[in-house]
Scaffold this motif. Structure first.
Motif, mmCIF file in Angstrom:
data_model
loop_
_atom_site.group_PDB
_atom_site.id
_atom_site.type_symbol
_atom_site.label_atom_id
_atom_site.label_comp_id
_atom_site.label_asym_id
_atom_site.label_seq_id
_atom_site.Cartn_x
_atom_site.Cartn_y
_atom_site.Cartn_z
ATOM 1 N N THR A 127 -18.421 15.922 13.658
ATOM 2 C CA THR A 127 -17.009 15.318 13.313
ATOM 3 C C THR A 127 -17.189 14.443 12.036
ATOM 4 O OG1 THR A 127 -17.677 13.109 14.639
ATOM 5 C CG2 THR A 127 -16.755 15.096 15.926
ATOM 6 N N LEU A 128 -15.833 13.942 11.971
ATOM 7 C CA LEU A 128 -15.770 13.078 10.813
ATOM 8 C C LEU A 128 -16.406 11.526 10.809
ATOM 9 C CD1 LEU A 128 -14.318 12.442 8.012
ATOM 10 C CD2 LEU A 128 -12.498 11.426 9.305
ATOM 11 N N GLN A 148 -15.005 7.960 23.150
ATOM 12 C CA GLN A 148 -15.412 9.302 22.382
ATOM 13 C C GLN A 148 -15.283 9.208 21.150
ATOM 14 O OE1 GLN A 148 -13.550 12.615 24.232
ATOM 15 N NE2 GLN A 148 -13.160 11.735 26.239
ATOM 16 N N THR A 149 -15.098 7.959 20.550
ATOM 17 C CA THR A 149 -15.083 8.013 19.047
ATOM 18 C C THR A 149 -16.249 7.498 18.117
ATOM 19 O OG1 THR A 149 -14.136 5.578 19.176
ATOM 20 C CG2 THR A 149 -12.438 7.317 18.972
#
Length: 160
Positions: free
Chosen positions: A1-2, A44-45
Motif C-alpha cells: 500500500t501507499l 487499517q491505515t
C-alpha cells in the motif's frame, strides 16, 4: 500500500520508525464519502502498528453530513469568536414556543458555539474507537473530554 511504501521510503532516508506517525489526511483532497470511509477504516491505515493521528475537527465532511451550508457555518463561527460577553441562549422572534423548534440564536458562547462541534465530537469518538493515538482539534478542552471518555469506553483506560 501507499502507507507502507511511504514508511519504507522514510526509513531508507534515515528516519527511525519510532519517529513516524501516520496521518491519513481526513478531509484533505477527499470527498465527504471518502473522509467518512477513511474514518470508518482508520484502524487499517497504519502499517507496522505505527501510531495514528486523526484530524477530523470541523472538517467539511461534517457540515456535509449534517446538511449545513459552508457559508453559514463560517458566519456562525466568526460571530462566536468576536464575542466577549457572557453566554446567552435566546429564542428567535420566529420561535413558536414548541419544544421541538430549532429556531434558537446561540450567542456569545465562544467555545461551544461552532456548528460543527457535535459532529467533531462524534468523529473524535470514532477516531479513538478505531485506534487513533493522536487527535488534532480546534476545541481542545471539549474534545479532550470527549477523547478521555471515549478512551475509557473503547480502550478500558481510566485516569484512576
Amino acid at each position: 500500500t501507499l502507507a507502507i511504501s511511504q514508511v519504507e521510503a522514510a526509513e531508507a532516508s534515515g528516519i527511525c520508525r519510532w519517529n513516524i506517525v501516520v496521518d491519513p489526511g481526513i478531509g484533505f483532497a477527499k470527498t465527504p464519502s471518502q473522509s467518512l470511509e477513511l474514518l470508518k477504516d482508520l484502524d487499517q491505515t497504519a502499517p507496522f502498528g505505527l501510531p495514528i493521528l486523526s484530524g477530523p475537527s470541523r472538517k467539511s465532511f461534517i457540515a456535509y453530513t449534517l446538511k449545513q451550508r459552508e457559508h453559514e457555518t463560517k458566519h456562525q463561527s466568526r460571530s462566536a469568536m468576536n464575542s466577549n460577553s457572557t453566554s446567552t441562549v435566546t429564542p428567535s422572534p420566529e420561535h413558536d414556543g414548541s419544544s421541538n423548534s430549532n429556531n434558537y440564536i446561540v450567542d456569545e458562547l465562544h467555545e461551544l458555539v461552532h456548528p460543527r462541534i457535535w459532529g467533531t465530537a462524534a468523529a473524535v469518538t470514532a477516531s479513538v474507537a478505531k485506534g487513533a493515538d493522536f487527535i488534532r482539534v480546534h476545541d481542545v478542552r471539549a474534545m479532550r473530554e470527549v477523547a478521555v471518555v471515549s478512551d475509557a469506553i473503547y480502550r478500558s483506560r481510566t485516569s484512576e
